[in-house]
Design an enzyme around this catalytic site. Sequence first.
Site, short mmCIF file in Angstrom:
data_model
loop_
_atom_site.label_atom_id
_atom_site.label_comp_id
_atom_site.label_asym_id
_atom_site.label_seq_id
_atom_site.Cartn_x
_atom_site.Cartn_y
_atom_site.Cartn_z
CE1 TYR B 105 -4.36 -0.89 -0.35
CE2 TYR B 105 -3.48 -2.85 0.70
CZ TYR B 105 -4.49 -2.23 -0.02
OH TYR B 105 -5.59 -2.93 -0.43
CG HIS B 260 -5.84 -3.28 3.44
ND1 HIS B 260 -6.65 -4.20 2.82
CD2 HIS B 260 -6.24 -2.06 3.01
CE1 HIS B 260 -7.52 -3.55 2.05
NE2 HIS B 260 -7.30 -2.25 2.15
#
Lengths: 577, 577
Positions: B105, B260
């Site tokens: 990310y 996440h």
Amino acid sequence: MVYSIQGYDAIRDHLSDRSRERIQNELLRPMAEFLSTDSPQTFQRIHNHGTWAAAAVGMTGYAIDDQDLVERALLGLDLDGNAGFLAQLDQLFSPDGYYTEGPYYQRYALMPFVLFGQAVENNEPERRIFEHGDGILLEAILATIHQSYAGLFFPINDAIREKGLDTVELVYGVAAAYQLTGDPGLLSIAEQQGYTVLTGDGLRVASDSAAGLTTPFGYDTRLLRDGPDGQQGGLAILRMGEGELAQTLVAKHTGQGMGHGHFDKLSLILYDGGHEILTDYGAARFLNVPSKDGGRYLPENSSWARQTIAHNTVVVNETSHHDGDWRRGQESWPTIEIFEQGDGYNVVAARIDDAYDDTILARTTFQLAMDDGSGPLIVDVFDVDTMAGSQIDLPLYFSGQLTDFSVEFERYTGQQTQLGADNGYQHLWVEAAGELADGAGRFTWLTNNRFYTYHTLASGPAEARIVRTGANDPNFNLRTQQGILVRLPSAGQARFVSVIEPHGLYDPAQEVTVQSDSRIESVLTVEGESATLVQIEFTSGARVTVGIDNDHEDRAHTITANGQRYEWSGSHTIFRE
Amino acid sequence: MVYSIQGYDAIRDHLSDRSRERIQNELLRPMAEFLSTDSPQTFQRIHNHGTWAAAAVGMTGYAIDDQDLVERALLGLDLDGNAGFLAQLDQLFSPDGYYTEGPYYQRYALMPFVLFGQAVENNEPERRIFEHGDGILLEAILATIHQSYAGLFFPINDAIREKGLDTVELVYGVAAAYQLTGDPGLLSIAEQQGYTVLTGDGLRVASDSAAGLTTPFGYDTRLLRDGPDGQQGGLAILRMGEGELAQTLVAKHTGQGMGHGHFDKLSLILYDGGHEILTDYGAARFLNVPSKDGGRYLPENSSWARQTIAHNTVVVNETSHHDGDWRRGQESWPTIEIFEQGDGYNVVAARIDDAYDDTILARTTFQLAMDDGSGPLIVDVFDVDTMAGSQIDLPLYFSGQLTDFSVEFERYTGQQTQLGADNGYQHLWVEAAGELADGAGRFTWLTNNRFYTYHTLASGPAEARIVRTGANDPNFNLRTQQGILVRLPSAGQARFVSVIEPHGLYDPAQEVTVQSDSRIESVLTVEGESATLVQIEFTSGARVTVGIDNDHEDRAHTITANGQRYEWSGSHTIFRE
């Protein structure tokens, strides 16, 4: 000893007369005598072991100027040509340079052939050894290269899958072949190998490569016939596309290949986009690893890797071809009935009548260029004619990750069991099982950056299973390998139509995924009087129709399908609409 | 919109006044107003979604010469600096440039940061945006590169494993970083990427690369602290050896990383010889594949990939860390107690007190250079202090093929079942189970061309299982992955000592296999008053002894073992005999 002789050759002229005579008379000559006469069966044998012995004896003959040894090596102990190097050359290689055990053993056997061949050429150029048998030595070297993809040999029969063009045997072979032919494509193989031999041949390879003479090697579509006369089936290599990573289909329509041969008559391997897509397990062996039986073939090589179920071909009643007896397998081979490279297609067809008693297996495989720029389509028709009530299985092993399938599977999610009891079936876990409605099914997987869809159409009510190697493998000797098994539980005459469709693109780095779904709407067959149409309907509305004479005969055919007449003359044809 | 603004910037000067005014007043300004005010929560959010919004609004401001929009983007709606781009820069990255969700990310979030950062620099160089927060923007770019091996990002948390340095976000990042630093090591990253951006920065990258200025990138051993102040644990990267393929150990001692994040406190990944040796599963997701839930995270991402058992770390009583609740996980993090790069070793130690109630997990991991030229040794001590009678599991997932093991396994050869009921355990098949005599076991596998032996020593009677992913996976969403599970069935205070030893060479092309057996005779521990010795005895007679203070404190220690006094002062030490 072959290598020792090379060493002796290099230092001979630097020795004192006395040393030279002692080495020759007390060491080399007795060894050559011993090698050729102590076990005449080995020396006379038409087998790579015999070639190693002949090479050692003959090269010793040249090194110590003993022409008798040379003659013995070339013509056998009785000097009648029924044994020895020339007979081995004639009988171990087919006219196309195929070695009956397959490329893994071919590159091994190549070493004494190339080294002794070069010694003959250097010492007695008048023998024109490289012209012997229409230049079979050169053919053998080239055939070894042709039996590779992305640098690795096709892993048919007992083969270590990691073995490829960079083995030392082929480094010698490429240098010799380049000296003979000057083909600059061989330089690209030498560059893949990354090294060459310290000989005059090697020097020429190195200097021409440095001079930038290299061109791509000429991989092409070719049939390597098997057997001394080329009459014992053959290995069909179908290539389509650009460069060394062109889509490559390998159809193993060869003879048994002796004790290291697998029971895999009419099996297929498919390569595409740089990867093995339909896979061959190769051998169950870890070279030189003591904890793995010292590096010898493992028990699972016999119980799994050689068995028919381990390959992409038909198994009848859970028994292997020729009942798993290689000596029986040795007595017969498939007949190649079609091999043709046409405009936008390649095709090969073969048949074998005695893989099982009273059973005919016939396989016809097309590689079709696609108009839309996507990868070639494989269209494969496997006909089986056996005793009614037989269980007929067609497994297909693939590399990659299943992404989609049309079958409603029962998944063995919390517990799973072995597929069968014997002949390799005991090594497969059943991961899922289901019915194929109307015999038709579709499976999509992802191999690296490309999707592949396997469309199957069986001729009757069929079942499908997802299987994976690993059962009954107490020492973790097997690699994990997933496969799709299509089964006709009770049939006599049966047909499996398989279409393998490469499609789309998966690029997780760029986050681009294109055409992950098949472009094929349906696959169906239409039976004519003496021929069959396989019709592939695309979602675009396009249609590709393949026509095959049921007996591979050259005849005139007319079949009406979807309100249209399909007419052609010959054993096969392709219609594109 | 960030990209649209880039496009508008490029054509602005070629537009008529009227077109320019219409685009600005009727299109761009209303969009920027909408973006910043319609959902103020999003715009004000300290999260990469907020950064995308800020970048769009701020870049629009520059493009249409509206300084109010720029201020709003930089300082938030209230212009107080509690939100907006500068606050995001300060809070989303740690002082070492680590982004709390991990590198997958991070590279995604990097895009608006880099693009807007460059826009600020180009339009208002006096803001010195690249110097903001001690140059945090540059640190963030570099940290992304450091979190990679062989071109791919460490696949911690929800990560697509194929994602690496060649993503477009990092292409922008590398060009910007090179413009700022002129570090020629960045050119080697650009060359791996294979392309650059069509900007002045990109031009400089391309021309300097063409001019041959490239040097290797300076991968090194470093701790990337997590959290805005660098006080929330961190990612330890231990590298030893030459070049980008040096052995690399990644210790995930970071915070949770939001939704996440995975429940994998104190987990390890090991890379060696160009390959991932101890693996992290990454995410269960097939980007943009419609048949795989449209490319979204699959159900198995929650049921397997995020769970603790999917990682190389301890699981107590078959439940995941923080009970699998990421909001709970978000409230705490490991404490880094040791991080040191010494002469011939790297070491990291961390501890977390609330992954489970009333439980302390502490892990100390050494990377030790070997005198004999073989690859570095990993020596890892995992201490667990929990409720008596707990089941304590330490799984270890590896890539490769098992070649040898010391355990007498019961093999589930014809039928196998799932490991457990929940928390990821339901996704593992048990392939084999056995007892570890005295807690000790040894497992050797082959990964490509090298052998690895895992020596395990548990503090009490232990069990071992060989497991493989794939159970309870109805849609074949999981990749197959093998692991070794060491279990203390009933313990309170527990210790797992693990030694990972790279050894030997397997070269099937050259038919060379060297040292396929471990060189380690035994691994044992000796307890002192406040410290422990881990002694590794080699078959050569050499001995490496690692000393660890049980609380990672700096104290003086004396321990007698094998008739010898081991004395040192500090939290850790290494003796080589």
